[in-house]
Scaffold this motif. Structure first.
Motif, PDB file in Angstrom:
ATOM      1  N   PRO A   4      14.896  -8.917   6.863  1.00 40.27           N
ATOM      2  CA  PRO A   4      13.983  -8.170   5.982  1.00 40.27           C
ATOM      3  C   PRO A   4      13.075  -7.243   6.789  1.00 40.27           C
ATOM      4  O   PRO A   4      12.808  -7.482   7.958  1.00 40.27           O
ATOM      5  N   ARG A   5      12.636  -6.172   6.130  1.00 39.62           N
ATOM      6  CA  ARG A   5      11.693  -5.248   6.760  1.00 39.62           C
ATOM      7  C   ARG A   5      10.393  -5.959   7.072  1.00 39.62           C
ATOM      8  O   ARG A   5       9.964  -6.832   6.329  1.00 39.62           O
ATOM      9  N   PRO A   6       9.743  -5.567   8.167  1.00 43.87           N
ATOM     10  CA  PRO A   6       8.427  -6.150   8.451  1.00 43.87           C
ATOM     11  C   PRO A   6       7.436  -5.725   7.374  1.00 43.87           C
ATOM     12  O   PRO A   6       7.523  -4.624   6.826  1.00 43.87           O
ATOM     13  N   LEU A   7       6.519  -6.604   7.066  1.00 43.04           N
ATOM     14  CA  LEU A   7       5.520  -6.336   6.044  1.00 43.04           C
ATOM     15  C   LEU A   7       4.160  -6.125   6.693  1.00 43.04           C
ATOM     16  O   LEU A   7       3.877  -6.694   7.749  1.00 43.04           O
ATOM     17  N   PRO A   8       3.305  -5.316   6.069  1.00 45.84           N
ATOM     18  CA  PRO A   8       1.958  -5.132   6.619  1.00 45.84           C
ATOM     19  C   PRO A   8       1.198  -6.456   6.585  1.00 45.84           C
ATOM     20  O   PRO A   8       1.403  -7.290   5.699  1.00 45.84           O
ATOM     21  N   VAL A   9       0.326  -6.626   7.562  1.00 45.41           N
ATOM     22  CA  VAL A   9      -0.547  -7.796   7.626  1.00 45.41           C
ATOM     23  C   VAL A   9      -1.981  -7.269   7.548  1.00 45.41           C
ATOM     24  O   VAL A   9      -2.564  -6.892   8.572  1.00 45.41           O
ATOM     25  N   TYR A  17      -6.994  -0.835   1.546  1.00 49.27           N
ATOM     26  CA  TYR A  17      -5.894   0.139   1.571  1.00 49.27           C
ATOM     27  C   TYR A  17      -4.615  -0.492   1.011  1.00 49.27           C
ATOM     28  O   TYR A  17      -3.958   0.076   0.144  1.00 49.27           O
ATOM     29  N   TRP A  18      -4.271  -1.675   1.527  1.00 50.01           N
ATOM     30  CA  TRP A  18      -3.027  -2.328   1.098  1.00 50.01           C
ATOM     31  C   TRP A  18      -3.119  -2.847  -0.329  1.00 50.01           C
ATOM     32  O   TRP A  18      -2.120  -2.839  -1.061  1.00 50.01           O
ATOM     33  N   ALA A  19      -4.302  -3.279  -0.760  1.00 46.17           N
ATOM     34  CA  ALA A  19      -4.470  -3.721  -2.151  1.00 46.17           C
ATOM     35  C   ALA A  19      -4.258  -2.544  -3.104  1.00 46.17           C
ATOM     36  O   ALA A  19      -3.594  -2.681  -4.138  1.00 46.17           O
ATOM     37  N   ALA A  20      -4.783  -1.376  -2.749  1.00 47.07           N
ATOM     38  CA  ALA A  20      -4.582  -0.182  -3.583  1.00 47.07           C
ATOM     39  C   ALA A  20      -3.117   0.239  -3.572  1.00 47.07           C
ATOM     40  O   ALA A  20      -2.564   0.606  -4.618  1.00 47.07           O
ATOM     41  N   ALA A  21      -2.471   0.188  -2.415  1.00 50.95           N
ATOM     42  CA  ALA A  21      -1.044   0.547  -2.334  1.00 50.95           C
ATOM     43  C   ALA A  21      -0.214  -0.355  -3.232  1.00 50.95           C
ATOM     44  O   ALA A  21       0.737   0.105  -3.880  1.00 50.95           O
ATOM     45  N   ALA A  22      -0.550  -1.629  -3.310  1.00 47.26           N
ATOM     46  CA  ALA A  22       0.177  -2.548  -4.187  1.00 47.26           C
ATOM     47  C   ALA A  22       0.063  -2.119  -5.647  1.00 47.26           C
ATOM     48  O   ALA A  22       0.961  -2.394  -6.445  1.00 47.26           O
ATOM     49  N   ARG A  23      -1.009  -1.399  -5.975  1.00 45.46           N
ATOM     50  CA  ARG A  23      -1.204  -0.870  -7.338  1.00 45.46           C
ATOM     51  C   ARG A  23      -0.664   0.558  -7.463  1.00 45.46           C
ATOM     52  O   ARG A  23      -0.922   1.235  -8.459  1.00 45.46           O
ATOM     53  N   HIS A  24       0.013   1.028  -6.418  1.00 39.91           N
ATOM     54  CA  HIS A  24       0.563   2.394  -6.358  1.00 39.91           C
ATOM     55  C   HIS A  24      -0.535   3.451  -6.429  1.00 39.91           C
ATOM     56  O   HIS A  24      -0.394   4.489  -7.081  1.00 39.91           O
ATOM     57  N   THR A  25      -1.619   3.186  -5.709  1.00 36.54           N
ATOM     58  CA  THR A  25      -2.721   4.130  -5.582  1.00 36.54           C
ATOM     59  C   THR A  25      -2.956   4.367  -4.096  1.00 36.54           C
ATOM     60  O   THR A  25      -3.073   3.407  -3.325  1.00 36.54           O
ATOM     61  N   LEU A  26      -3.037   5.636  -3.699  1.00 32.79           N
ATOM     62  CA  LEU A  26      -3.338   5.966  -2.312  1.00 32.79           C
ATOM     63  C   LEU A  26      -4.842   6.122  -2.158  1.00 32.79           C
ATOM     64  O   LEU A  26      -5.467   6.920  -2.867  1.00 32.79           O
ATOM     65  N   VAL A  27      -5.405   5.337  -1.244  1.00 34.10           N
ATOM     66  CA  VAL A  27      -6.830   5.446  -0.928  1.00 34.10           C
ATOM     67  C   VAL A  27      -6.970   5.736   0.554  1.00 34.10           C
ATOM     68  O   VAL A  27      -6.103   5.384   1.356  1.00 34.10           O
ATOM     69  N   GLY A 129       4.181  -7.744  -4.708  1.00 34.09           N
ATOM     70  CA  GLY A 129       2.791  -7.441  -4.397  1.00 34.09           C
ATOM     71  C   GLY A 129       2.573  -6.618  -3.139  1.00 34.09           C
ATOM     72  O   GLY A 129       1.438  -6.445  -2.714  1.00 34.09           O
ATOM     73  N   VAL A 130       3.652  -6.083  -2.546  1.00 35.82           N
ATOM     74  CA  VAL A 130       3.536  -5.291  -1.318  1.00 35.82           C
ATOM     75  C   VAL A 130       4.257  -3.963  -1.507  1.00 35.82           C
ATOM     76  O   VAL A 130       5.473  -3.931  -1.732  1.00 35.82           O
ATOM     77  N   SER A 131       3.505  -2.882  -1.430  1.00 37.16           N
ATOM     78  CA  SER A 131       4.068  -1.540  -1.540  1.00 37.16           C
ATOM     79  C   SER A 131       3.617  -0.700  -0.341  1.00 37.16           C
ATOM     80  O   SER A 131       2.485  -0.832   0.127  1.00 37.16           O
ATOM     81  N   ILE A 132       4.528   0.156   0.110  1.00 35.32           N
ATOM     82  CA  ILE A 132       4.276   1.006   1.265  1.00 35.32           C
ATOM     83  C   ILE A 132       4.210   2.456   0.779  1.00 35.32           C
ATOM     84  O   ILE A 132       5.154   2.927   0.132  1.00 35.32           O
ATOM     85  N   PRO A 133       3.138   3.198   1.097  1.00 34.24           N
ATOM     86  CA  PRO A 133       3.116   4.619   0.750  1.00 34.24           C
ATOM     87  C   PRO A 133       4.224   5.387   1.466  1.00 34.24           C
ATOM     88  O   PRO A 133       4.501   5.151   2.647  1.00 34.24           O
ATOM     89  N   ALA A 134       4.865   6.269   0.733  1.00 38.36           N
ATOM     90  CA  ALA A 134       5.926   7.137   1.231  1.00 38.36           C
ATOM     91  C   ALA A 134       5.721   8.491   0.550  1.00 38.36           C
ATOM     92  O   ALA A 134       4.707   8.688  -0.134  1.00 38.36           O
ATOM     93  N   PHE A 135       6.683   9.408   0.698  1.00 34.64           N
ATOM     94  CA  PHE A 135       6.526  10.724   0.095  1.00 34.64           C
ATOM     95  C   PHE A 135       7.820  11.193  -0.542  1.00 34.64           C
ATOM     96  O   PHE A 135       8.918  10.762  -0.155  1.00 34.64           O
ATOM     97  N   THR A 136       7.687  12.104  -1.520  1.00 33.60           N
ATOM     98  CA  THR A 136       8.814  12.820  -2.105  1.00 33.60           C
ATOM     99  C   THR A 136       8.482  14.308  -2.080  1.00 33.60           C
ATOM    100  O   THR A 136       7.300  14.686  -2.102  1.00 33.60           O
TER     101      THR A 136
END
Length: 141
Positions: A4-9, A17-27, A129-136
């Motif tokens: 599996p991919r490594p997850l942020p700690v 930052y990571w709590a907002a990313a889990a909600r699909h919000t970039l802060v 509960g873990v989302s990583i910001p990316a781009f399109t």
């Protein structure tokens, strides 16, 4: 079986930052002294040099401009073998000059990408509960 991919700690500083990313919000962290955005936040503000910046995380648009990119063709970390090739983009976020963020371009390595292209944040859900910001490519209308 693939690794599996490594997850942020998250730590105390990065947890919002990571709590907002889990909600699909970039802060992004903003210095309470000079109001500059900082990514990632450290012990001092790189703009005003305050040693007590009291960073607060604020939502940002998630839009920006491609400054550079690379196509990753070899996995150097466990968990990315099945992902290669992929594109990492260096994006200057709209909110502030030189506010840069690196993320994966979800359009794939065959995307017609040029310097100055507009991008929008998207999120990769990598675990519950873990989302990583990316781009399109493209900016929202």
């Amino acid at each position: 079986m693939s690794t599996p991919r490594p997850l942020p700690v998250p730590d105390e500083v990065s947890r919002p930052y990571w709590a907002a990313a889990a909600r699909h919000t970039l802060v992004v962290a903003r210095c309470s002294r000079c109001a500059s955005f900082v990514l990632p936040p450290g012990q001092t503000c790189p703009h005003c040099h305050s040693v007590d910046p009291r960073f607060r995380f604020e939502p940002v648009s998630g839009t920006g401009t491609v400054r550079s990119w690379t196509v990753v063709r070899q996995a150097f970390l466990p968990g990315f073998g099945a992902e290669v090739p992929f594109v990492l983009v260096d994006v200057e976020l709209t909110e502030q000059s030189e506010l840069r963020m690196i993320g994966r371009l979800l359009d794939g390595p065959a995307a017609a990408l040029r310097l100055g292209d507009r991008v929008t944040v998207a999120f990769e859900d990598v675990a519950p509960g873990v989302s990583i910001p990316a781009f399109t490519l493209g900016a929202p209308v």
